[in-house]
Design an enzyme around this catalytic site. Structure first.
Site, short mmCIF file in Angstrom:
data_model
loop_
_atom_site.label_atom_id
_atom_site.label_comp_id
_atom_site.label_asym_id
_atom_site.label_seq_id
_atom_site.Cartn_x
_atom_site.Cartn_y
_atom_site.Cartn_z
N LYS A 22 -5.07 15.19 7.11
CA LYS A 22 -3.78 14.67 7.59
C LYS A 22 -2.76 14.67 6.45
O LYS A 22 -1.63 15.13 6.61
CB LYS A 22 -3.96 13.24 8.12
CG LYS A 22 -2.64 12.53 8.38
CD LYS A 22 -2.84 11.13 8.91
CE LYS A 22 -2.97 10.06 7.87
NZ LYS A 22 -1.73 9.69 7.18
N ASN A 23 -3.20 14.17 5.28
CA ASN A 23 -2.24 13.99 4.20
C ASN A 23 -1.81 15.30 3.54
O ASN A 23 -0.89 15.33 2.73
CB ASN A 23 -2.80 13.01 3.15
CG ASN A 23 -2.84 11.59 3.69
OD1 ASN A 23 -2.35 11.32 4.79
ND2 ASN A 23 -3.44 10.68 2.93
N CYS A 116 1.93 2.54 8.38
CA CYS A 116 1.08 1.35 8.33
C CYS A 116 1.74 0.25 7.52
O CYS A 116 2.35 0.51 6.48
CB CYS A 116 -0.25 1.71 7.64
SG CYS A 116 -1.31 2.73 8.67
N ARG A 121 6.04 -0.76 0.38
CA ARG A 121 6.23 0.69 0.49
C ARG A 121 7.69 1.11 0.35
O ARG A 121 8.26 1.75 1.25
CB ARG A 121 5.64 1.22 1.80
CG ARG A 121 4.19 0.83 1.98
CD ARG A 121 3.53 1.54 3.10
NE ARG A 121 2.97 2.82 2.68
CZ ARG A 121 2.29 3.63 3.49
NH1 ARG A 121 2.12 3.31 4.73
NH2 ARG A 121 1.81 4.77 3.03
N ASP A 306 -7.47 4.61 0.41
CA ASP A 306 -7.71 4.90 1.82
C ASP A 306 -9.18 4.70 2.22
O ASP A 306 -9.50 4.70 3.40
CB ASP A 306 -7.27 6.34 2.15
CG ASP A 306 -5.77 6.46 2.22
OD1 ASP A 306 -5.08 5.43 2.22
OD2 ASP A 306 -5.26 7.61 2.28
N ARG A 398 -3.98 8.01 14.55
CA ARG A 398 -3.00 8.63 13.64
C ARG A 398 -3.73 9.46 12.58
O ARG A 398 -3.13 10.37 12.00
CB ARG A 398 -2.16 7.55 12.95
CG ARG A 398 -1.23 6.83 13.92
CD ARG A 398 -0.33 5.86 13.18
NE ARG A 398 0.13 6.48 11.95
CZ ARG A 398 0.25 5.86 10.79
NH1 ARG A 398 -0.05 4.59 10.68
NH2 ARG A 398 0.66 6.50 9.73
C1 UD1 Z 1 0.02 8.51 0.32
C2 UD1 Z 1 -0.94 8.73 1.47
C3 UD1 Z 1 -1.68 7.44 1.79
C4 UD1 Z 1 -2.34 6.88 0.54
C5 UD1 Z 1 -1.34 6.78 -0.60
C6 UD1 Z 1 -2.00 6.39 -1.92
C7 UD1 Z 1 0.10 10.46 2.77
C8 UD1 Z 1 0.73 10.84 4.05
N1 UD1 Z 1 -0.21 9.17 2.63
O1 UD1 Z 1 0.98 7.55 0.76
O2 UD1 Z 1 -2.66 7.73 2.79
O3 UD1 Z 1 -2.85 5.59 0.83
O4 UD1 Z 1 -0.69 8.06 -0.82
O5 UD1 Z 1 -3.02 7.27 -2.24
O6 UD1 Z 1 -0.17 11.29 1.93
N2 UD1 Z 1 5.79 3.15 -4.27
C9 UD1 Z 1 6.93 2.53 -4.72
N3 UD1 Z 1 8.10 3.24 -4.66
C10 UD1 Z 1 8.16 4.52 -4.18
C11 UD1 Z 1 6.98 5.13 -3.74
C12 UD1 Z 1 5.79 4.42 -3.79
O7 UD1 Z 1 6.92 1.38 -5.17
O8 UD1 Z 1 9.26 5.09 -4.16
C13 UD1 Z 1 4.50 2.40 -4.33
C14 UD1 Z 1 3.92 2.15 -2.93
O9 UD1 Z 1 4.50 1.01 -2.32
C15 UD1 Z 1 2.44 1.98 -3.25
C16 UD1 Z 1 2.22 2.95 -4.42
O10 UD1 Z 1 3.52 3.21 -4.98
O11 UD1 Z 1 2.21 0.66 -3.68
C17 UD1 Z 1 1.58 4.27 -4.01
O12 UD1 Z 1 2.36 4.87 -3.01
P1 UD1 Z 1 2.39 6.45 -2.75
O13 UD1 Z 1 1.44 7.14 -3.69
O14 UD1 Z 1 3.80 6.88 -2.76
O15 UD1 Z 1 1.80 6.52 -1.29
P2 UD1 Z 1 2.34 7.36 -0.05
O16 UD1 Z 1 2.84 8.68 -0.51
O17 UD1 Z 1 3.19 6.49 0.80
#
Ligand code: UD1
Length: 417
Positions: A22-23, A116, A121, A306, A398
């Site tokens: 998915k990711n 989620c 986030r 995850d 999902r």
């Molecule tokens: C992706 C994955 C998700 C996985 C996560 C961490 C997809 C579709 N989803 O989510 O399944 O759990 O990586 O491996 O690929 N953060 C900030 N500011 C930002 C961006 C992120 O503070 O601008 C924080 C987030 O709140 C979180 C951490 O950084 O605490 C990691 O987030 P991130 O690696 O960006 O996760 P996603 O890309 O949302």
């Protein structure tokens, strides 16, 4: 409302394979909007998040055709710069369309992404990174307007944290920027490498995927390409844990074992026998799992956040006390109050969960709190005595393709009603 009804206690045995990641599929589908031509993507999982990505592509003006697991996207004529708010709300990954649309048209309009509820986030890192590439960002009427008036320009960017989504947005925008972008502290997940592989097949010049520093040399245009999405490492890990809690013996074919390399020694520490081949993993579970001293979720190649929820479920019936520390998301323990209904003994303090293994769980009425938390409830219900019902299962679909069919084929008593 649909629900899953599970009679626990059956031993899982047999062979299975997992769907495409998915990711990986989500950013790759976003990338097809950037190319301006036809892309053929194989092994696209049949998941509601993938449907949402396809709906976004259609809303932007792409022609999309799905035949089984192959999705063909023609993005030659984009009509819109805005991802409609109801589609933004459907999933967090809608934010990845920002980089793709900026690369394509120098413009993108987004509203707050859904997904989620596992923490705040924010998207501050995405915004700072694209600003460094020459994008101005304004916030009006609840929408974010991204504009690269003078075009995208390569830059040196250091992420404060290796965010997966921010890394993907930079890759998408920078691969067609003028000049070279150096991205430090980039995410290293296999899904980043898969996105880079697809973009490079389209003519991008992205170097270093899988390492902390990405070098992205901007190109003028991209060309058509065909790509096969990697197997879903999180789904594979989730099913291994289902076998682990049911004294099972399963073989998962067509996966990439090195993508779950960090999980395998943990499963061995829990008493499972693991047999590896180049593209399969067999797990033979003990009569009772052993505890693990301490597990910390970390960015790849660390222990994946995850897998934290299904692992917590498995440790709830292990012999002894285990400690889990969730370092990535601040509210990712919503499944634990549900596990308590099954008789688990877990206490949470901030980012730490102390899991005191109980000899057995008993069936209960449960509510899936989110995607991975929902699968954790399946994992626990398979181990529990008696019947469990899980509601709000839309979260689970999902990220998992027909889990009831896979688990039933392995011997579980599970029905989707
Ligand atoms: C992706 C994955 C998700 C996985 C996560 C961490 C997809 C579709 N989803 O989510 O399944 O759990 O990586 O491996 O690929 N953060 C900030 N500011 C930002 C961006 C992120 O503070 O601008 C924080 C987030 O709140 C979180 C951490 O950084 O605490 C990691 O987030 P991130 O690696 O960006 O996760 P996603 O890309 O949302």
């Amino acid at each position: 409302m649909e629900k899953l009804v599970i009679h626990g206690g059956n031993r899982l045995t047999g062979e299975m394979s997992v769907h495409g990641s998915k990711n990986s599929a989500l950013p790759i589908l976003a990338a097809t909007a950037l190319t301006g031509c036809e892309s053929v993507i194989h092994n696209c999982p049949r998941l509601s998040d993938v449907d949402a990505a396809i709906d976004i592509l259609k809303s932007l003006g792409c022609k999309v055709n799905r035949e089984n697991d192959t999705v063909t996207v023609n993005s030659c004529c984009l009509e819109n710069d805005e991802v409609p708010a109801p589609l933004m709300q459907k999933m967090r990954s809608s934010v990845i369309f920002m980089g793709a649309m900026l690369g394509r048209n120098g413009k993108a309009v987004l509203s707050a992404p859904g997904g989620c509820e596992i923490g705040l986030r924010p998207i501050d890192m995405h915004i700072s990174a694209v600003k460094a590439l020459g994008v101005s960002v304004t916030n009006e009427d609840g929408r974010l307007y991204f504009t690269a008036e003078n075009g995208l320009k390569g830059a040196k960017i250091t992420l404060p944290f290796p965010s997966v989504g921010a890394t993907e947005n930079v890759m998408l925008a920078a691969c067609v920027a003028k000049g070279t972008t150096v991205l430090d502290n980039a995410a290293r997940e296999p899904e980043i490498t898969d996105l880079a592989d697809f973009l490079n097949k389209c003519g991008a010049r992205i170097y270093g995927a899988g390492d902390s520093t990405l070098i992205i040399k901007g190109v003028n245009r991209l060309h058509p390409a065909e790509h096969t999405v990697i197997p879903d490492r999180i789904a594979a890990a989730s099913y291994l844990l289902c076998a682990a809690v049911t004294q099972g013996n399963i073989l998962i074919n067509e996966i990439t074992p090195k993508h779950i390399a960090v999980l395998l020694p943990v499963l061995q520490e829990m008493g499972c026998i693991i047999k590896l081949s180049a593209n399969s993993v067999r797990l033979v579970a003990p009569a009772r799992l052993s505890r693990v001293e301490i597990l910390r979720t970390m960015p790849y190649p660390g222990f994946p956040t995850d897998i934290q929820a299904p692992m917590t479920a498995a440790l709830s019936v292990a012999d002894g006390t285990s400690v889990m520390i969730e370092n990535i998301f601040e509210s990712r323990y919503k499944h634990i109050s549900e596990l308590l209904k099954l008789g688990a003994n877990i206490s949470v303090e901030g980012r730490m969960a102390v899991i005191r293994g109980v000899p057995y769980l008993s069936g209960a009425l449960l509510r899936a709190p989110d995607l991975r938390g929902g699968f954790a409830l399946i994992t626990a219900a398979l181990a529990a005595r008696g019947e469990s019902e899980i509601t709000h299962i839309e979260h689970i679909y999902r990220g998992y393709e027909e889990p009831e069919h896979i688990l039933e084929s392995l011997g579980a008593d599970i029905k989707r009603i």
